[in-house]
Each structure stands twice: as structure tokens, then as C-alpha cells.
Design a protein around this motif. Structure first.
Motif, mmCIF file in Angstrom:
data_model
loop_
_atom_site.group_PDB
_atom_site.id
_atom_site.type_symbol
_atom_site.label_atom_id
_atom_site.label_comp_id
_atom_site.label_asym_id
_atom_site.label_seq_id
_atom_site.Cartn_x
_atom_site.Cartn_y
_atom_site.Cartn_z
ATOM 1 N N PHE A 85 0.857 -1.179 0.000
ATOM 2 C CA PHE A 85 0.000 0.000 0.000
ATOM 3 C C PHE A 85 0.902 1.242 0.000
ATOM 4 O O PHE A 85 1.966 1.249 0.628
ATOM 5 N N LYS A 137 -3.099 3.403 12.575
ATOM 6 C CA LYS A 137 -2.741 3.944 11.265
ATOM 7 C C LYS A 137 -3.762 3.569 10.191
ATOM 8 O O LYS A 137 -4.208 2.425 10.105
ATOM 9 N N GLU A 138 -4.096 4.538 9.336
ATOM 10 C CA GLU A 138 -4.985 4.318 8.202
ATOM 11 C C GLU A 138 -4.276 4.724 6.910
ATOM 12 O O GLU A 138 -3.559 5.733 6.883
ATOM 13 N N VAL A 139 -4.476 3.935 5.874
ATOM 14 C CA VAL A 139 -3.930 4.248 4.551
ATOM 15 C C VAL A 139 -5.108 4.387 3.597
ATOM 16 O O VAL A 139 -5.893 3.451 3.430
ATOM 17 N N TYR A 140 -5.218 5.545 2.963
ATOM 18 C CA TYR A 140 -6.423 5.875 2.201
ATOM 19 C C TYR A 140 -6.368 5.371 0.759
ATOM 20 O O TYR A 140 -5.289 5.100 0.221
ATOM 21 N N PHE A 165 4.758 -1.587 8.633
ATOM 22 C CA PHE A 165 4.507 -0.186 8.306
ATOM 23 C C PHE A 165 5.839 0.522 8.064
ATOM 24 O O PHE A 165 6.854 0.190 8.705
ATOM 25 N N ASP A 176 1.360 5.739 -0.079
ATOM 26 C CA ASP A 176 0.772 7.019 0.317
ATOM 27 C C ASP A 176 0.552 7.885 -0.917
ATOM 28 O O ASP A 176 0.826 7.469 -2.054
ATOM 29 N N ALA A 208 3.711 2.558 2.175
ATOM 30 C CA ALA A 208 3.156 2.837 3.497
ATOM 31 C C ALA A 208 3.088 1.582 4.360
ATOM 32 O O ALA A 208 3.336 1.645 5.569
#
Length: 256
Positions: free
Chosen positions: A53, A158-161, A77, A55, A61
Motif C-alpha cells: 500500500f 494507522k490508516e492508509v487511504y 509499516f 501514500d 506505506a
């Protein structure tokens, strides 16, 4: 050329166009990033193998490994392209983690007490003593470190959009590519709501009528183009899994 021949050519052209659209929208079982195929979906659209994933700047990320949509290895991460937090699978309601502090790995564990409340314990420095065994070097200053607990809490939550096509194509490029030769779209801004599922596929597309001023033909064409030509997204990753996400998009482009 006879009329029947013209109609036949148009028919064949239309079929080829549809096949091309279908291959763009639905055959992306892997994503190619820097020449490497990653983020595989199987025939049932379940996540398999190594997933990465990114950013908004294209930097990595997090990474993890899937088997039949379930993460089976630790989640890693990254910060500044370097691994900085490792989250291990849950065992008996507790999760172990490693967090990097001053270039050294620190071992900790946490439990969820309530929905937004965590119990975090810092256990000590990590030391590997064998292929399948480690030692934990206890340290009172680590155990009582508020800074380390806050750092761990940040990564646990933590969030990954979502990112379109995992950053391989920008939304601006997508809009230009698809709409520049459109038959009906006029010179106006377009507002779109998407539901992105756990695998990054488009589950639902709507064009809010209170925001848009679209004719019947424009809305039909938009619906067709988005359902058939849009590639898959990087799904929304929250804490330790991917979840459905509602994404609002504004075209930002004008088409003639």
C-alpha cells in the motif's frame, strides 16, 4: 461501400471497443509497480500473496501477505521508505508489535479495552538469538516511556487511504483519457460518489443530482464509462484490515 458493409464495420468496431473497455476495467488481477507484479486478486476477487500500500506521494506505506483475503504474516509499516512498525497477528486477544526507536527494535504488546481505548505495554529491546527464537532485554526507561507508547498507538491506529490504480494513473489522466472523446459530456464540472470495496473494486457509482447538472444522455454515458473503464483502487486500510470506503470525487476538468 454498401450500407450493409458500413453497418457491419460499425458493429465490429463497437464490439472491439467493448472488449477493450472490459479488459481495462475487469482484467486487472495484478498491479504492476516498478516492473513488479503485486497485489494479486484471484478469480473470486480475493486478495492473495504480497500486497503493498502506498501514500499519496507514491512511497510505500505498508506491506502484508494475504491468503484467501486473510493476512497471515505480520503487517509492516514504513516511514521514509524504512520499516518502522511491525504488527503481529492476534493471539488470545493480545497483539505483539515491534517499533523502531533510535534505530533499535523495541518489543511491545497491546489489547483493545474499548473501541477507542488501548492498553499498551512496552516490554524491552528486541534481540534475536536463533532462527525461531528471540530474547527481550528489559529496560525500565522503555517500559515507562510515554513517547514510545504514543508512537505505538499512532501506528496501531494507522490508516492508509484509497489511491486510484495504486498511484499508477492519476485521476486527472483518467478523466482526460475517458472523457476527451465523449459524445455527450459538456463543458462542466462533474461530482462522483464511489463505494470502494475491500479489494479495491468499485462497488457502486453515483452522480449526485443535487450537485450535478447532467442530462439523461450525459448521466447514462458517465455511468457506462465509470463502470467499465475505471481501474481498481488501492483499498482503504484501517488498523489491520481493508474496509469499504466512500470516496467523493470532483472531476476538476472541463470537457468540450
Amino acid at each position: 461501400m454498401k450500407i450493409k458493409q458500413i453497418h457491419y464495420i460499425r458493429f465490429i468496431t463497437s464490439i472491439l471497443f467493448l472488449i477493450g473497455i472490459y479488459s481495462v476495467g475487469y482484467s486487472q488481477k495484478t498491479i504492476e509497480k516498478n516492473g513488479i507484479k503485486i497485489n494479486k486478486l484471484d478469480k473470486k476477487n480475493k486478495k492473495q500473496g504480497s500486497w503493498f500500500f502506498f501514500d499519496e506521494f507514491g512511497d510505500i506505506a505498508l506491506s502484508c501477505y494475504y491468503k484467501n483475503d486473510s493476512i497471515i504474516d505480520p503487517i509492516v509499516f514504513y516511514k521514509n521508505q524504512d520499516s518502522t512498525f511491525i504488527r503481529y497477528p492476534k493471539v488470545n486477544n493480545s497483539e505483539m508489535f515491534l517499533v523502531k526507536s533510535n534505530k533499535k527494535w523495541v518489543v511491545g504488546r497491546f489489547e483493545k479495552i474499548k473501541k477507542d481505548s488501548l492498553q499498551i505495554d512496552i516490554l524491552g529491546y528486541y534481540k534475536k538469538i536463533g532462527q525461531n527464537s528471540i530474547d527481550i532485554i528489559e529496560n525500565d526507561s522503555l517500559s515507562n516511556s510515554v513517547v514510545l507508547k504514543k508512537e505505538a498507538c499512532y501506528w496501531i491506529k494507522k490508516e492508509v487511504y484509497p489511491i486510484y490504480m495504486f498511484g499508477n494513473e492519476t485521476m486527472c489522466d483518467f478523466f482526460f483519457r475517458v472523457f476527451s472523446s465523449s459524445k455527450y459530456l459538456s463543458n462542466k464540472k462533474i461530482y462522483i460518489d464511489l463505494i470502494i470495496n475491500e479489494s479495491g473494486g468499485i462497488e457502486k457509482i453515483t452522480f449526485p443530482r443535487l450537485q450535478n447538472n447532467l442530462s439523461f444522455n450525459e448521466e447514462n454515458e458517465l455511468d457506462f464509462l465509470f463502470h467499465n473503464m475505471m481501474g481498481r483502487w488501492q483499498p482503504f486500510f484501517s488498523e489491520n484490515k481493508t474496509v469499504r470506503f466512500k470516496k467523493h470525487i470532483e472531476s476538476g476538468l472541463k470537457f468540450k
